[in-house]
Design a protein around this motif. Structure first.
Motif, PDB file in Angstrom:
ATOM      1  N   VAL A  98      54.182  33.487  32.686  1.00 14.94           N
ATOM      2  CA  VAL A  98      55.358  34.353  32.770  1.00 14.94           C
ATOM      3  C   VAL A  98      55.519  34.931  34.178  1.00 14.94           C
ATOM      4  O   VAL A  98      56.635  35.052  34.685  1.00 14.94           O
ATOM      5  CB  VAL A  98      55.283  35.469  31.716  1.00 14.94           C
ATOM      6  CG1 VAL A  98      56.512  36.345  31.779  1.00 14.94           C
ATOM      7  CG2 VAL A  98      55.163  34.850  30.324  1.00 14.94           C
ATOM      8  N   ASN A 101      57.647  33.119  36.581  1.00 14.44           N
ATOM      9  CA  ASN A 101      59.103  33.200  36.557  1.00 14.44           C
ATOM     10  C   ASN A 101      59.681  33.891  37.789  1.00 14.44           C
ATOM     11  O   ASN A 101      60.897  33.853  38.006  1.00 14.44           O
ATOM     12  CB  ASN A 101      59.563  33.915  35.286  1.00 14.44           C
ATOM     13  CG  ASN A 101      59.404  33.051  34.056  1.00 14.44           C
ATOM     14  OD1 ASN A 101      59.883  31.930  34.016  1.00 14.44           O
ATOM     15  ND2 ASN A 101      58.706  33.556  33.061  1.00 14.44           N
ATOM     16  N   SER A 256      57.000  28.408  31.567  1.00 14.99           N
ATOM     17  CA  SER A 256      56.424  29.644  31.030  1.00 14.99           C
ATOM     18  C   SER A 256      56.340  29.603  29.512  1.00 14.99           C
ATOM     19  O   SER A 256      55.388  30.112  28.912  1.00 14.99           O
ATOM     20  CB  SER A 256      57.241  30.854  31.485  1.00 14.99           C
ATOM     21  OG  SER A 256      58.543  30.812  30.946  1.00 14.99           O
ATOM     22  N   VAL A 257      57.334  28.994  28.869  1.00 13.44           N
ATOM     23  CA  VAL A 257      57.306  28.886  27.416  1.00 13.44           C
ATOM     24  C   VAL A 257      56.196  27.943  26.981  1.00 13.44           C
ATOM     25  O   VAL A 257      55.418  28.245  26.070  1.00 13.44           O
ATOM     26  CB  VAL A 257      58.674  28.399  26.897  1.00 13.44           C
ATOM     27  CG1 VAL A 257      58.648  28.267  25.375  1.00 13.44           C
ATOM     28  CG2 VAL A 257      59.784  29.337  27.334  1.00 13.44           C
ATOM     29  N   VAL A 279      58.987  36.535  27.262  1.00 11.32           N
ATOM     30  CA  VAL A 279      59.447  35.150  27.396  1.00 11.32           C
ATOM     31  C   VAL A 279      60.937  35.047  27.048  1.00 11.32           C
ATOM     32  O   VAL A 279      61.704  34.347  27.724  1.00 11.32           O
ATOM     33  CB  VAL A 279      58.618  34.218  26.493  1.00 11.32           C
ATOM     34  CG1 VAL A 279      59.238  32.827  26.457  1.00 11.32           C
ATOM     35  CG2 VAL A 279      57.199  34.122  27.016  1.00 11.32           C
TER      36      VAL A 279
END
Length: 293
Positions: A98, A101, A256-257, A279
């Motif tokens: 995360v 991002n 990130s997912v 998320v």
């Protein structure tokens, strides 16, 4: 979906798998040794792939293009990846996924400043959502080892690593557009290996540059280097070659997912409601950045 967009998504998936493997490798290999080993392996893979894809004819690189590609490797691989692995050991794969991002907003801002790309109001909203998502995931949990300073240090190291990755890709964007993909990849890897050797000599503190071969989990390292670095990097650079830097960076955020879910299923890292909310916000931010402008 164009070729550049497809390659960017494939890069995100491959990178997520690689990070999980690197997280496991980090339990036995220090960041500098791990980075040098995997880049030596990837350099060998690129050396095999270049003649298969591009033949043996040398492209007409200018001296400036060679210097930029190698400098991009030093900044974006030698330095940034070493910092990334260190932060990964401290924060875990889910948090680093995360935190990553921040990469697309960094690329977008740098692209506005240096590549004449434009940042819209909707993209600014997306930047804010991504930042909020990272903030949610960065909260200290009761099961975290160490103290709050350790968490902040890990976040700072991870942020610097991601910022350097963004700088490295923006600086090589024009060279990527003008030259064969795998040749540019090879030059970046060459710069990375040289940079890592110099870093190793300066920072090894009594450690050898390379660990004893018998202590290296070779199967896992080769798999991580091939999927998480070679395939991921070729897809990643291909995305930047065939679409705009802003769009490629945003699509990369889908990693990130993948990372959060893989870290939960594979590494048994906790999957909290707060992390899921983080998320969701980052995905919303990415969606804002993908809207036509």
């Amino acid at each position: 979906m164009g070729l550049g967009e497809l390659l960017s998504l494939l890069s995100a998936a491959a990178w997520a798998v690689g990070v999980i493997l690197y997280r496991q490798l980090g339990a036995t290999l220090p960041p500098l040794q791990l980075n040098l080993l995997k880049n030596l392996l990837v350099m060998g893979m690129v050396a095999i792939a270049v003649p298969l894809v591009h033949g043996f004819a040398l492209p007409a690189f200018t001296a400036a293009q060679v210097a930029i590609a190698m400098a991009s490797g030093v900044i974006g691989i030698a330095i940034a990846d070493t910092l990334y692995f260190r932060a990964l050991n401290q924060l875990g794969a889910g948090r680093m996924g995360v935190l990553g991002n921040f990469y697309s907003p960094a690329v977008i801002v740098l692209s506005v400043l240096f590549l004449d790309e434009r940042l819209t109001l909707v993209q600014l909203v997306g930047f804010g959502l991504v930042s909020l998502g990272v903030f949610l995931v960065a909260e200290r949990r009761p099961d975290d080892a160490g103290n709050g300073r350790d968490l902040l240090r890990g976040l700072a190291i991870g942020f610097i690593a991601i910022l350097l990755m963004a700088v490295a890709i923006v600086m090589v964007k024009r060279t990527l557009e003008a030259q064969p993909l795998l040749w540019v990849t090879g030059l970046r890897m060459g710069g990375a290996v040289v940079g890592l050797l110099l870093l190793g000599l300066l920072m090894r503190r009594g450690l050898p540059l390379l660990p004893p071969a018998s202590t290296v989990p070779w199967r896992k390292l080769v798999a991580a280097a091939f999927v998480g670095q070679f395939l991921s990097m070729v897809f990643w650079l291909g995305g930047y070659k065939f679409t705009s830097a802003s769009v490629a960076a945003i699509l990369n955020e889908s990693s990130s997912v993948f990372l959060l879910l893989l870290a939960w299923a594979w590494l048994k890292e906790p999957l909290t409601r707060r992390a899921l909310a983080g998320v969701a916000l980052t995905i919303a931010g990415v969606a804002c950045m993908l809207l036509p402008h």
